[in-house]
Scaffold this active site. Structure first.
Site, PDB file in Angstrom:
ATOM      1  N   GLY A  60       0.801  -1.230   0.000  1.00 18.18           N
ATOM      2  CA  GLY A  60       0.000   0.000   0.000  1.00 18.18           C
ATOM      3  C   GLY A  60       0.834   1.280   0.000  1.00 18.18           C
ATOM      4  NE  ARG A  99      -4.586  -6.817  -2.473  1.00 11.25           N
ATOM      5  CZ  ARG A  99      -5.004  -5.671  -2.993  1.00 11.25           C
ATOM      6  NH1 ARG A  99      -6.242  -5.508  -3.308  1.00 11.25           N
ATOM      7  NH2 ARG A  99      -4.167  -4.682  -3.217  1.00 11.25           N
ATOM      8  CB  ILE A 112      -6.633  -9.425   5.046  1.00 12.39           C
ATOM      9  CG1 ILE A 112      -7.495  -8.183   4.835  1.00 12.39           C
ATOM     10  CG2 ILE A 112      -5.351  -9.336   4.268  1.00 12.39           C
ATOM     11  CD1 ILE A 112      -6.960  -7.001   5.596  1.00 12.39           C
ATOM     12  CE  LYS A 157     -10.465   3.551   6.178  1.00 10.80           C
ATOM     13  NZ  LYS A 157      -9.290   2.702   6.029  1.00 10.80           N
ATOM     14  CB  VAL A 161      -2.338  10.006   3.431  1.00 10.61           C
ATOM     15  CG1 VAL A 161      -0.829   9.832   3.483  1.00 10.61           C
ATOM     16  CG2 VAL A 161      -2.984   9.531   4.731  1.00 10.61           C
ATOM     17  CB  SER A 204      -5.129  12.307  -0.490  1.00  7.31           C
ATOM     18  OG  SER A 204      -5.741  11.429   0.379  1.00  7.31           O
TER      19      SER A 204
END
Ligand SMILES: *[C@@H]1O[C@H](CO)[C@@H](O)[C@H](O)[C@H]1NC(C)=O
Ligand SMILES: *[C@@H]1O[C@H](CO)[C@@H](O)[C@H](O)[C@H]1NC(C)=O
Ligand SMILES: *[C@@H]1O[C@H](CO)[C@@H](O)[C@H](O)[C@H]1NC(C)=O
Ligand SMILES: *[C@@H]1O[C@H](CO)[C@@H](O)[C@H](O)[C@H]1NC(C)=O
Length: 359
Positions: A12, A34, A63, A173, A201, A219
């Protein structure tokens, strides 16, 4: 330091910076991805940047599946720290918000904690990537007497959120983070927990192969969109808007807590700015106008090429956005956070250099 660290979701945007910082600090890293395809470009970069780094990848295809991490903890019984950055969400227009957001986010977190409980006997500390979405109280937005910080919680419930995709994202979240705190409390877990709660971010990709996928509505992509505007761009200039931070600071907040008791039980909120939403200017606040203006300051050659912006008094516009403070985080970490200007500069430079190299 040779402690062994598990880094979930290691391909990521944030995680690649975390991976780099862990190796630079001498940790041994087991990264989950993954598929082997995801690991391949990372291996190439690490061979160049960390030729003596100790790392390996493990495949965890889904996951959110029950027991997804069991095999990893059974194989690596000496893991001391776990950094859970993976946060899957699968967009499917035919799927419900629950399937798209809530289930992947909460099941992923639960799955990793359950595996630690079962097999991670040597795990001392877990750092979970949460979000400012778990902090921010939108019911109080525009209310200058309410300051969002490390102690505040988004009050939203799944019942309130589930009919709206944007709300579902923020609720998922919040609920994933809440699940982690409840889990360790009610199960009397021996390992400690810290969360990192970044707002939007920004900043450069760790490796330029990441640029290719910065096309999601993230972002990172806002800077790209601003660079692609033309002088006759008609807006909107006030959107996207929010509070922001630098990916390299977010990564630091994952690595700093390891082995340090004072971080146990803390929520960390990376953002530059000590303003409390009154008179002081808060450097962490942004909107599209501010990205456009900042780009023309950091890259003067863009003047006359991209949109000059369209909001006269942008400071007034920005002042209306979310009030925040992060004194707990700055006192603990003593970090000097990246300024918005440096963050935008570095992100834009990477994109412009990459585009020039493709010509
Ligand atoms: C406690 O642990 C069990 C088994 O690992 C898990 O299923 C349960 O959800 C945990 N409790 C909480 C409150 O999260
Ligand atoms: C956790 O500790 C409390 C207090 O000692 C105890 O009542 C409870 O049963 C424990 N929970 C689990 C899941 O072991
Ligand atoms: C992408 O971001 C823009 C600006 O915030 C927003 O208006 C739009 O709805 C987003 N699109 C998707 C597919 O999320
Ligand atoms: C935040 O950014 C400003 C510049 O806008 C800088 O002067 C200041 O040192 C930064 N604050 C922190 C706490 O890093």
């Amino acid at each position: 330091m040779s402690a062994k660290v598990l880094l979930t979701g290691s391909s990521g945007f944030i995680a690649l910076h975390v991976l780099d910082q862990l190796l630079a600090a001498g940790y041994e890293v087991v990264g989950t991805v993954r598929s082997d395809e995801k690991a391949e470009p990372i291996r190439k970069e690490l061979a160049k940047e960390h030729p003596n780094g100790k790392y390996q990848f493990e495949i965890v295809a889904d996951i959110a599946a029950p027991n997804a991490f069991d095999a990893v903890f059974q194989k690596h019984t000496d893991l001391k720290y776990v950094l859970h950055t993976a946060s899957p969400f699968s967009f499917g227009l035919t799927k419900s918000n629950e399937e798209n957001y809530l289930i992947p986010a909460t099941h992923g977190t639960k799955s990793v904690l359950e595996s630690i409980q079962k097999y991670g006997k040597n795990v001392e500390h877990v750092v979970v990537t949460s979000s400012f979405a778990a902090i921010v109280n939108r019911d109080r937005s525009g209310d200058a007497s309410f300051i969002n910080d490390e102690k505040t919680w988004n009050p939203i419930t799944w019942e309130e959120a589930h009919n709206d995709a944007a709300l579902s994202y923020t609720a998922s979240k919040k609920l994933a983070e809440k699940l982690a705190w409840d889990f360790i409390k009610e199960n009397n877990s021996t390992f400690k927990l810290t969360t990192v709660n970044p707002p939007y971010v920004f900043g450069p990709q760790k490796y330029s192969f990441g640029l290719a996928r910065a096309s999601l509505n993230t972002s990172a992509d806002f800077v790209n969109k601003a660079l692609k505007t033309t002088t006759d761009y008609k807006g909107p200039f006030a959107q996207p808007a929010g509070v922001s931070c630098d990916v390299r600071d977010v990564a630091k907040l994952h690595v700093l807590p390891l082995g340090k008791e004072e971080y146990h039980g803390q929520r960390l909120f990376p953002i530059n700015g000590t303003g409390y939403g009154y008179e002081e200017y808060e450097d962490g606040k942004f909107n599209f106008e501010r990205i456009l203006r900042t780009l023309q300051e950091t890259h003067p050659e863009l003047k006359g090429k991209i949109s000059p912006g369209g909001i006269k008094d942008n400071e007034a516009e920005l002042a209306k956005l979310t009030y925040y403070k992060n004194k707990i985080t700055t006192d603990l970490t003593k970090l000097k956070f990246y300024t918005f200007s440096d963050t935008i500069h570095d992100a834009a430079k990477q994109i412009l250099d990459f585009e020039a190299s493709q010509k």
